[in-house]
Design a protein around this motif. Sequence first.
Motif, PDB file in Angstrom:
ATOM      1  N   THR A  89       0.839  -1.197   0.000  1.00 29.83           N
ATOM      2  CA  THR A  89       0.000   0.000   0.000  1.00 29.83           C
ATOM      3  C   THR A  89       0.873   1.245   0.000  1.00 29.83           C
ATOM      4  O   THR A  89       1.824   1.349   0.785  1.00 29.83           O
ATOM      5  CB  THR A  89      -0.934   0.026   1.223  1.00 29.83           C
ATOM      6  OG1 THR A  89      -1.739  -1.153   1.238  1.00 29.83           O
ATOM      7  CG2 THR A  89      -1.845   1.241   1.179  1.00 29.83           C
ATOM      8  N   ALA A 119      -7.218  -1.805  -4.757  1.00 32.59           N
ATOM      9  CA  ALA A 119      -8.204  -1.186  -3.878  1.00 32.59           C
ATOM     10  C   ALA A 119      -7.775   0.236  -3.563  1.00 32.59           C
ATOM     11  O   ALA A 119      -6.578   0.539  -3.479  1.00 32.59           O
ATOM     12  CB  ALA A 119      -8.369  -1.987  -2.588  1.00 32.59           C
ATOM     13  N   GLY A 156      -8.294   3.213  -0.646  1.00 25.85           N
ATOM     14  CA  GLY A 156      -8.712   3.232   0.739  1.00 25.85           C
ATOM     15  C   GLY A 156      -8.466   4.553   1.446  1.00 25.85           C
ATOM     16  O   GLY A 156      -7.584   5.331   1.072  1.00 25.85           O
ATOM     17  N   ASN A 206     -12.730  -1.969  -3.235  1.00 30.50           N
ATOM     18  CA  ASN A 206     -12.026  -2.877  -4.138  1.00 30.50           C
ATOM     19  C   ASN A 206     -12.478  -2.623  -5.572  1.00 30.50           C
ATOM     20  O   ASN A 206     -13.543  -3.087  -5.993  1.00 30.50           O
ATOM     21  CB  ASN A 206     -12.311  -4.326  -3.729  1.00 30.50           C
ATOM     22  CG  ASN A 206     -11.858  -4.607  -2.310  1.00 30.50           C
ATOM     23  OD1 ASN A 206     -10.704  -4.442  -1.981  1.00 30.50           O
ATOM     24  ND2 ASN A 206     -12.784  -5.019  -1.451  1.00 30.50           N
ATOM     25  N   GLN A 247       0.510   5.441   0.424  1.00 32.25           N
ATOM     26  CA  GLN A 247      -0.450   6.407   0.952  1.00 32.25           C
ATOM     27  C   GLN A 247       0.142   7.801   1.007  1.00 32.25           C
ATOM     28  O   GLN A 247       1.353   7.976   1.133  1.00 32.25           O
ATOM     29  CB  GLN A 247      -0.892   6.004   2.383  1.00 32.25           C
ATOM     30  CG  GLN A 247      -1.627   4.687   2.469  1.00 32.25           C
ATOM     31  CD  GLN A 247      -1.847   4.257   3.905  1.00 32.25           C
ATOM     32  OE1 GLN A 247      -0.914   4.218   4.681  1.00 32.25           O
ATOM     33  NE2 GLN A 247      -3.085   3.939   4.247  1.00 32.25           N
ATOM     34  N   GLU A 260      -7.747   5.921   5.382  1.00 31.63           N
ATOM     35  CA  GLU A 260      -7.318   5.443   6.693  1.00 31.63           C
ATOM     36  C   GLU A 260      -7.190   6.609   7.659  1.00 31.63           C
ATOM     37  O   GLU A 260      -6.671   7.670   7.313  1.00 31.63           O
ATOM     38  CB  GLU A 260      -5.967   4.725   6.587  1.00 31.63           C
ATOM     39  CG  GLU A 260      -5.447   4.213   7.916  1.00 31.63           C
ATOM     40  CD  GLU A 260      -4.189   3.388   7.797  1.00 31.63           C
ATOM     41  OE1 GLU A 260      -3.407   3.338   8.771  1.00 31.63           O
ATOM     42  OE2 GLU A 260      -3.970   2.792   6.717  1.00 31.63           O
ATOM     43  N   ASN A 304     -10.734  -7.414   9.511  1.00 27.86           N
ATOM     44  CA  ASN A 304     -11.727  -7.048   8.491  1.00 27.86           C
ATOM     45  C   ASN A 304     -13.116  -7.202   9.101  1.00 27.86           C
ATOM     46  O   ASN A 304     -13.686  -8.285   9.145  1.00 27.86           O
ATOM     47  CB  ASN A 304     -11.572  -7.939   7.261  1.00 27.86           C
ATOM     48  CG  ASN A 304     -12.400  -7.440   6.100  1.00 27.86           C
ATOM     49  OD1 ASN A 304     -13.538  -7.001   6.262  1.00 27.86           O
ATOM     50  ND2 ASN A 304     -11.850  -7.512   4.893  1.00 27.86           N
ATOM     51  N   THR A 331      -3.813   0.239  -2.894  1.00 27.52           N
ATOM     52  CA  THR A 331      -3.304  -1.068  -2.471  1.00 27.52           C
ATOM     53  C   THR A 331      -3.255  -2.015  -3.659  1.00 27.52           C
ATOM     54  O   THR A 331      -4.221  -2.100  -4.435  1.00 27.52           O
ATOM     55  CB  THR A 331      -4.199  -1.683  -1.380  1.00 27.52           C
ATOM     56  OG1 THR A 331      -4.179  -0.821  -0.232  1.00 27.52           O
ATOM     57  CG2 THR A 331      -3.706  -3.067  -0.972  1.00 27.52           C
ATOM     58  N   ASN A 368     -12.008   0.609   2.693  1.00 22.91           N
ATOM     59  CA  ASN A 368     -11.381   0.204   1.430  1.00 22.91           C
ATOM     60  C   ASN A 368     -12.442  -0.126   0.389  1.00 22.91           C
ATOM     61  O   ASN A 368     -13.431  -0.814   0.682  1.00 22.91           O
ATOM     62  CB  ASN A 368     -10.479  -1.017   1.656  1.00 22.91           C
ATOM     63  CG  ASN A 368      -9.330  -0.703   2.584  1.00 22.91           C
ATOM     64  OD1 ASN A 368      -8.774   0.387   2.529  1.00 22.91           O
ATOM     65  ND2 ASN A 368      -8.973  -1.639   3.451  1.00 22.91           N
ATOM     66  N   GLN A 371      -9.897   1.672   8.593  1.00 22.49           N
ATOM     67  CA  GLN A 371      -9.765   1.834   7.140  1.00 22.49           C
ATOM     68  C   GLN A 371     -11.131   1.624   6.485  1.00 22.49           C
ATOM     69  O   GLN A 371     -11.939   0.819   6.951  1.00 22.49           O
ATOM     70  CB  GLN A 371      -8.794   0.809   6.555  1.00 22.49           C
ATOM     71  CG  GLN A 371      -7.363   0.948   6.991  1.00 22.49           C
ATOM     72  CD  GLN A 371      -6.482  -0.146   6.411  1.00 22.49           C
ATOM     73  OE1 GLN A 371      -6.976  -1.169   5.934  1.00 22.49           O
ATOM     74  NE2 GLN A 371      -5.181   0.060   6.458  1.00 22.49           N
ATOM     75  N   ASP A 415     -14.735  -2.940   2.182  1.00 21.68           N
ATOM     76  CA  ASP A 415     -14.197  -3.564   3.392  1.00 21.68           C
ATOM     77  C   ASP A 415     -13.981  -2.497   4.454  1.00 21.68           C
ATOM     78  O   ASP A 415     -13.336  -1.476   4.200  1.00 21.68           O
ATOM     79  CB  ASP A 415     -12.853  -4.258   3.103  1.00 21.68           C
ATOM     80  CG  ASP A 415     -13.026  -5.524   2.304  1.00 21.68           C
ATOM     81  OD1 ASP A 415     -13.978  -6.271   2.571  1.00 21.68           O
ATOM     82  OD2 ASP A 415     -12.203  -5.756   1.399  1.00 21.68           O
ATOM     83  N   TRP A 416     -14.510  -2.772   5.652  1.00 17.64           N
ATOM     84  CA  TRP A 416     -14.266  -1.912   6.807  1.00 17.64           C
ATOM     85  C   TRP A 416     -13.287  -2.645   7.708  1.00 17.64           C
ATOM     86  O   TRP A 416     -13.554  -3.762   8.151  1.00 17.64           O
ATOM     87  CB  TRP A 416     -15.571  -1.605   7.529  1.00 17.64           C
ATOM     88  CG  TRP A 416     -15.378  -0.888   8.844  1.00 17.64           C
ATOM     89  CD1 TRP A 416     -14.445   0.041   9.152  1.00 17.64           C
ATOM     90  CD2 TRP A 416     -16.160  -1.098  10.036  1.00 17.64           C
ATOM     91  NE1 TRP A 416     -14.580   0.460  10.453  1.00 17.64           N
ATOM     92  CE2 TRP A 416     -15.623  -0.220  11.036  1.00 17.64           C
ATOM     93  CE3 TRP A 416     -17.235  -1.887  10.363  1.00 17.64           C
ATOM     94  CZ2 TRP A 416     -16.147  -0.163  12.319  1.00 17.64           C
ATOM     95  CZ3 TRP A 416     -17.756  -1.816  11.644  1.00 17.64           C
ATOM     96  CH2 TRP A 416     -17.217  -0.970  12.609  1.00 17.64           C
TER      97      TRP A 416
END
Length: 376
Positions: A36, A192, A194, A186, A38, A196, A119, A225, A184, A182, A134-135
């Motif tokens: 990842t 992905a 995201g 996809n 960022q 954060e 996750n 990511t 995210n 996070q 996705d959390w």
Amino acid sequence: MKRIMNIIAAVALLTGVCTAAQAQEIEENYPYSFITVQGGAQSTFTNEKFTKLITPQAALSFGRYFNSKVGVRLHVQGWEVKGALPYTSATNDLKYSTRTGSPEYKFKALTGDLDLLLNMSNIIAPHRTCGFFDWVLLAGFGVNYTWDFDEYKNMNRQFYYVQNPEPCGTKHSTFNTRVGTQFNFNVSRNFAIGIEIDGNCKNDEFNLKRNYNPDFQVSAFLGLTYKFGMKKKVVPVIPVEEEVVEQPAPIPVVKEEPKPVVKEEPKPVVKEEPLKETFFYNIRLSDPDPETTLNKIVAWCNKYPSKGITIKGYADKGTGTPAINVKYAKQRAEKVAKALQEKGIAASRMDVSSYGDTVQPFSENDRNRCVIVVGE
């Protein structure tokens, strides 16, 4: 408090909106590794206004999800950090007596953390089939490293403070603990995007002065990511229909005079018993049952040792997806073949194939979860 509850409700709704009865498609994406990149900003809670201490941040992380719920990562972030010293106009230095607020100073810092990833989307809704969102909750610990203190040292010599902080000397390394979350999205199987947000608790000496209280820092990032090392997707095999070739017109046959037929004694005819047995399955099951059906097939194979058998697996079109149905149809056919081999039937006598849900041998949907064995 009401705003926090609204955010939690929105996350829970987005997490569960795609839930369904089966989760094989999401499980097929795990385990995997990821990288990842960022970019974002951070600020430290201190005596100065929060907005005045915002500085840019960059981060790079390497990690791995061991399953759909738990993963770890090594996360490194840093760039520039701002601090502030308490200031008062009640000083003998009149040339600074009109100044308000606190003098800010900048230095360089790098933070490395080992984080545990949970996750929450897959924990709250383990049977969902839509994996777009996705959390993730995270927690970790690590080390801070700071350098380039010249601005702080010069400022400390120029100003007088009522509460003069104690400099931390030449120490550059301090501890760091972290919690964060996070969100995210996809965009594909391997990429992905995201957001954060992290809260960091740092050693009192992180900002170069010692007040005997820990320092707290908030970071926010936007990242990309790349996921790799996932299992290859099973491509459904669609049977190709055989091309029908037209036969040429028959050639007229010239009749000949019949020859005298010598009668022979008729040989005893052994009537061959046909074989066609069917195994039926419940949803998501692939083990052959009952045992009596397997024994019938074994008995027929022992009676006709020169004959072969065909084993064809099917799945019903009414449930699941084409990819999942191909998987179950194949598993069912292979497990029947394996069970027959364990009972002494040679694999060379078996022709094993599967059709997923592309072929439906029965009009009733649930009966199409089956394996049909035919003796040839």
